[in-house]
Design a protein around this motif. Structure first.
Motif, short mmCIF file in Angstrom:
data_model
loop_
_atom_site.label_atom_id
_atom_site.label_comp_id
_atom_site.label_asym_id
_atom_site.label_seq_id
_atom_site.Cartn_x
_atom_site.Cartn_y
_atom_site.Cartn_z
N GLY A 14 19.55 62.58 86.33
CA GLY A 14 20.03 61.88 85.20
C GLY A 14 21.17 61.60 85.12
O GLY A 14 21.98 61.23 84.31
N LYS A 15 22.07 61.37 86.31
CA LYS A 15 23.45 61.46 86.44
C LYS A 15 23.84 59.80 85.93
O LYS A 15 24.66 59.40 85.33
CB LYS A 15 23.82 61.36 87.68
CG LYS A 15 23.81 62.92 88.38
CD LYS A 15 24.05 62.76 89.96
CE LYS A 15 23.23 61.96 90.76
NZ LYS A 15 21.72 62.19 90.82
N SER A 16 22.94 59.04 86.74
CA SER A 16 23.20 57.37 86.38
C SER A 16 22.99 57.09 84.84
O SER A 16 23.77 56.38 84.13
CB SER A 16 22.34 56.35 87.48
OG SER A 16 22.87 56.83 88.57
N THR A 17 21.92 57.78 84.37
CA THR A 17 21.61 57.38 82.99
C THR A 17 22.70 57.72 82.14
O THR A 17 23.09 57.22 81.11
CB THR A 17 20.32 58.34 82.70
OG1 THR A 17 19.44 57.96 83.53
CG2 THR A 17 19.77 58.01 81.08
N GLN A 18 23.19 59.20 82.38
CA GLN A 18 24.29 59.83 81.46
C GLN A 18 25.74 58.95 81.45
O GLN A 18 26.22 58.76 80.60
CB GLN A 18 24.62 61.37 81.67
CG GLN A 18 23.16 62.13 81.46
CD GLN A 18 22.86 62.14 79.79
OE1 GLN A 18 23.84 61.85 78.99
NE2 GLN A 18 21.61 62.50 79.54
N ILE A 19 25.87 58.76 82.91
CA ILE A 19 27.42 58.27 83.08
C ILE A 19 27.57 56.61 82.58
O ILE A 19 28.32 56.44 82.08
CB ILE A 19 27.46 58.07 84.66
CG1 ILE A 19 29.09 58.15 84.78
CG2 ILE A 19 27.01 56.93 85.52
CD1 ILE A 19 29.41 58.87 86.42
N ARG A 20 26.33 55.96 82.41
CA ARG A 20 26.47 54.54 81.71
C ARG A 20 26.63 54.75 80.23
O ARG A 20 27.27 54.18 79.73
CB ARG A 20 24.84 54.01 82.19
CG ARG A 20 24.67 53.17 83.20
CD ARG A 20 23.44 52.29 83.39
NE ARG A 20 22.31 52.90 83.31
CZ ARG A 20 21.42 53.50 84.07
NH1 ARG A 20 21.68 53.39 85.28
NH2 ARG A 20 20.27 54.14 83.77
N ASN A 89 43.60 55.60 83.40
CA ASN A 89 42.07 55.48 82.99
C ASN A 89 41.26 56.84 83.24
O ASN A 89 41.71 57.64 83.78
CB ASN A 89 41.15 54.63 83.90
CG ASN A 89 41.70 52.94 83.36
OD1 ASN A 89 42.45 52.77 82.98
ND2 ASN A 89 40.80 52.16 84.09
N VAL A 90 40.47 56.83 82.33
CA VAL A 90 39.22 57.90 82.48
C VAL A 90 38.45 57.31 83.71
O VAL A 90 37.77 56.20 83.37
CB VAL A 90 38.37 58.20 81.28
CG1 VAL A 90 37.26 59.07 81.74
CG2 VAL A 90 39.28 58.95 79.97
N VAL A 91 38.36 58.23 84.87
CA VAL A 91 37.53 57.61 85.83
C VAL A 91 36.06 58.13 85.71
O VAL A 91 36.21 59.46 85.91
CB VAL A 91 38.29 57.73 87.18
CG1 VAL A 91 37.37 57.23 88.41
CG2 VAL A 91 39.47 56.74 87.33
N LEU A 92 34.99 57.93 85.56
CA LEU A 92 33.60 58.36 85.56
C LEU A 92 33.07 57.99 86.82
O LEU A 92 32.98 56.86 87.21
CB LEU A 92 32.78 57.86 84.49
CG LEU A 92 33.25 58.14 82.86
CD1 LEU A 92 32.25 57.27 82.14
CD2 LEU A 92 33.42 59.51 82.74
N CYS A 93 32.82 59.01 87.96
CA CYS A 93 32.22 58.86 89.14
C CYS A 93 30.88 59.51 89.32
O CYS A 93 30.96 60.73 89.08
CB CYS A 93 33.21 59.30 90.24
SG CYS A 93 32.93 58.80 91.76
N ASP A 94 30.04 58.66 89.66
CA ASP A 94 28.52 59.20 89.73
C ASP A 94 28.46 59.84 91.27
O ASP A 94 28.25 58.94 92.00
CB ASP A 94 27.63 58.08 89.70
CG ASP A 94 26.00 58.29 89.74
OD1 ASP A 94 25.77 59.35 90.31
OD2 ASP A 94 25.30 57.39 89.00
N ARG A 95 28.65 61.11 91.37
CA ARG A 95 28.53 62.00 92.78
C ARG A 95 29.95 61.68 93.37
O ARG A 95 30.73 60.60 93.25
CB ARG A 95 27.51 61.35 93.84
CG ARG A 95 26.29 61.57 93.42
CD ARG A 95 25.47 61.47 94.83
NE ARG A 95 24.20 61.52 94.48
CZ ARG A 95 23.41 62.70 94.41
NH1 ARG A 95 24.06 63.79 94.47
NH2 ARG A 95 21.93 62.58 94.11
N PHE A 96 30.54 62.67 94.03
CA PHE A 96 31.76 62.83 94.71
C PHE A 96 31.57 63.99 95.62
O PHE A 96 30.52 64.18 96.35
CB PHE A 96 32.99 63.05 93.64
CG PHE A 96 34.11 62.52 94.21
CD1 PHE A 96 34.57 61.33 94.67
CD2 PHE A 96 35.37 63.34 94.23
CE1 PHE A 96 35.82 60.81 95.07
CE2 PHE A 96 36.64 62.94 94.86
CZ PHE A 96 36.64 61.82 95.43
N CYS A 97 32.98 64.46 96.06
CA CYS A 97 32.93 65.71 97.18
C CYS A 97 31.87 66.64 97.18
O CYS A 97 31.29 67.21 98.13
CB CYS A 97 34.24 66.25 97.03
SG CYS A 97 35.31 65.03 97.77
#
Ligand SMILES: Nc1ncnc2c1ncn2[C@@H]1O[C@H](COP(=O)(O)OP(=O)(O)O)[C@@H](O)[C@H]1O
Ligand SMILES: [Mg+2]
Length: 218
Positions: A14-20, A89-97
């Motif tokens: 649900g990452k992409s759903t929530q981040i949007r 800015n607040v940076v919201l990133c869908d997946r990272f390290c």
């Protein structure tokens, strides 16, 4: 400096759903927000994304895969993440390290220390202030992800969705281990809850983290 928030979890958690929804929520409150994702997030890294997620690339070796992720990340940090944070800015990133550790170390079995070094190199001093791990049963997530892929037009980015269930179970366990090791940074949310309830939990946490700078602005 802004606030760097990453979302993590298995396929379909649900990452992409929530981040949007989060980007919309923050923007509506007048907070300068950068919404981005990995692999990708800028044109050069997006080209690397197509290689990484193309299910036709069945012979891509684990080591090449790891280094493509690192290359894409180095470009993405340089072009998007670091400048956005510098702009406040607040940076919201869908997946990272953490995804690289969960997938390429816990999932593929590459030495963790090697990946940590590579992550450090690619990140150039940038690291998440908060990571939201949407924890989800791997088979539930895969089922959701496959349904989404089948319902979406365009290229089928499913190289990982085609991996066996045990791979995704190792990834999930890896993420949970990372969360146990770094409880102050990684917030674990139950991905079996409704989209609305998950959003309520995450947005409350983010507003709490933002409270200090917001007070300073007022
Ligand atoms: N908590 C949830 N419960 C049920 N379905 C969900 C939930 N979160 C997301 N979904 C659905 O599952 C699918 C995959 O969600 P998505 O946000 O694309 O996952 P991810 O980006 O983590 O792969 C989408 O169709 C989405 O609507
Ligand atoms: Mg997604």
């Amino acid at each position: 400096m802004g606030l760097f928030i990453t979302l993590e979890g298995v396929e379909g958690s649900g990452k992409s759903t929530q981040i949007r929804n989060l980007a919309e929520f923050l923007t509506a409150r007048g907070i300068q927000t950068t919404l981005t994702r990995e692999p990708g997030g800028c044109p050069i890294a997006d080209k690397i994304r197509t290689i990484l997620l193309d299910a036709e690339n069945k012979t891509l070796s684990p080591l090449s895969e790891l280094m493509l992720y690192a290359a894409a990340r180095a470009q993405h940090v340089t072009e998007v993440i670091a400048p956005s944070l510098e702009a406040g800015n607040v940076v919201l990133c869908d997946r990272f390290c953490d995804a690289t550790l969960a997938y390429q170390s816990f999932g593929r079995g590459i030495d963790r220390g090697v990946i940590e070094n590579l992550n450090r190199l690619a990140c150039q001093g940038v690291s998440p202030d908060l990571t939201v791990l949407i924890d989800c049963d791997a088979s539930v997530g895969l089922e959701r992800a496959r349904r989404r892929i089948n319902a979406t037009a365009g290229p089928r980015e499913e190289r990982f969705e085609l991996e066996e269930l045990s791979f995704h179970q190792r990834v999930r366990a890896g993420y949970l281990q990372l969360a146990t090791e770094q409880p102050d940074r990684i917030l674990v949310i139950d991905g079996a809850a409704t989209i609305k309830d998950i959003f309520a939990s995450i947005s409350t946490q983010i507003l709490t983290r933002l409270a200090e700078p917001l007070r300073a602005v007022r």
